[in-house]
Design an enzyme around this catalytic site. Structure first.
Site, PDB file in Angstrom:
ATOM      1  CG  LEU A 136      -1.985  -1.122   1.259  1.00 26.82           C
ATOM      2  CD1 LEU A 136      -2.810  -1.024   2.530  1.00 26.82           C
ATOM      3  CD2 LEU A 136      -2.885  -1.116   0.045  1.00 26.82           C
ATOM      4  CB  CYS A 137       4.083   2.179  -0.083  1.00 22.93           C
ATOM      5  SG  CYS A 137       4.931   0.627  -0.454  1.00 22.93           S
ATOM      6  N   GLY A 138       2.141   2.555  -3.198  1.00 25.22           N
ATOM      7  CA  GLY A 138       2.328   2.911  -4.598  1.00 25.22           C
ATOM      8  C   GLY A 138       3.340   1.996  -5.273  1.00 25.22           C
TER       9      GLY A 138
END
Length: 373
Positions: A136-138
């Site tokens: 969930l950090c691109g």
């Protein structure tokens, strides 16, 4: 509507009820044109669902928005601490490099050799790949893993062997699914990196290099630039050499072309330190300074400290970049959830209005039919 028109419309054979999804399909362009800021997520043409389904979808998007907003705030609180750790560690790293520069300069004059500065023809390279512990950090993990794959392909093209030391759960899961990649060890960490965490990696790197299992060690991690920018970089960790380049048996350079961080090299026969633009220069030691101990002993004491410091700095840079990427990703996800909720609310209101209008028309038509029956 006049009574004549209403009675003729009721008595006609054409049905007067328009399905809700057909009504929305005919007016979908109208919905998009009425919004001041059209969303990329609202470019759907039809919605074949009931009002209850749309209400449930709006509630689901609202809950998702709350979660992503909370994750954004958590990442923003952590990234400040990680950014301060990166900034505060840089002066010590620069001073340590200056000390090594001066001591190694004296050691070269006295022809003193230390294991970690020993340069030999490169046959095998160790890549320390640092990734994140969570998702969930691109594209944070994707970019650094893509950089690692490119470096592995480059080493293969040079005919060199390699081994990978994977640091981080995401990198571990990535390399586990690829048996073709040679991995020496998987290492995981929790929370903010400490000297203990970097010491585990430094011990592994030290044993590989001193035992001559590998001839060169490279750090591959994400360099923290700002809250909106980070770059995956390659940093040559070992060996520290007075020679300009590290070469293989055929004399070909094996240094990464984008190696940005400082590396001990030689310029015009003298030892120098190359630095990237973000690292400042310093005056160094005075020319008449003398050391009470032997330079070799000082180097043997400082080199482990240097390795631990550089690995710890790479872990801190990677963590700060990960948190900044997660904060931006959750911010974008929150904005998309808001846009999607607005689009769904618009569709819901128009479909509800259409249903109410149809109900009113049915009632009026029934009353008119009874009146003239």
């Amino acid at each position: 509507m006049s009574q004549l028109k209403l009675s003729s419309w009721v008595s006609s054979d054409q049905p007067f009820h328009i399905p809700n999804h057909l009504f929305i399909q005919r007016h979908s362009k109208l919905f998009q044109s009425n919004t001041s800021h059209p969303s990329k997520l609202s470019n759907f043409r039809t919605i074949n669902c009931s009002l209850c389904d749309i209400r449930e979808r709006i509630a689901s998007v609202t809950n998702t928005q709350k979660i992503t907003e909370a994750m954004k705030l958590v990442a923003a609180a952590k990234v400040r601490r990680a950014q301060e750790a990166v900034v505060n560690s840089r002066p010590f790293s620069e001073s340590l490099i200056d000390v090594l520069y001066s001591i190694n300069q004296q050691a070269q004059l006295e022809d003193i050799d230390t294991p970690l500065t020993n340069v030999r023809p490169v046959k095998k390279v160790a890549l320390v790949v640092i990734t994140g512990e969570r998702g969930l950090c691109g594209g944070f993990n994707k970019f650094v893993l893509r950089k690692a794959e490119a470096r592995i392909a480059e080493l293969k093209s040079l005919g060199l062997d390699y081994t990978v030391i994977s640091v981080g759960k995401k990198g571990n899961s990535y390399f586990v699914k690829r048996p073709s990649v040679s991995v020496d060890r998987f290492i995981e960490g929790e929370g903010f990196p400490t000297a203990k965490d970097s010491q585990v990696i430094a011990d592994e790197v030290f044993s590989l290099f001193v035992s001559e299992e590998v001839d060169k060690v490279e750090l591959l991690y994400t360099k923290f630039v700002s809250l909106i920018k980070s770059n995956p970089v390659i940093h040559t960790l070992l060996p520290l050499s007075a020679k300009g380049e590290i070469r293989d048996e055929n004399g070909n350079s094996v240094d990464a072309s984008e190696d940005e961080f400082f590396r001990l090299t030689s310029k015009e026969g003298k030892l120098a330190v190359e630095r990237d633009k973000s690292v400042g220069t310093s005056e160094g030691f005075l020319p008449n300074m003398e050391f009470e101990q032997d330079p070799a002993q000082i180097l043997d004491a400082l080199m482990p400290l240097y390795m631990n410091n550089q690995i710890l700095r790479a872990l801190q840079e990677s963590l700060a970049s990960e948190l900044a990427a997660r904060m931006n990703a959750m911010s974008n996800a929150t904005d998309n959830a808001i846009d999607l909720k607005k689009s769904l609310s618009t569709v819901y209101n128009r479909e509800r209005q259409s249903k109410i209008t149809n109900d009113i028309l049915e009632i009026v038509a029934g009353a008119e039919a009874l009146l003239y029956s």
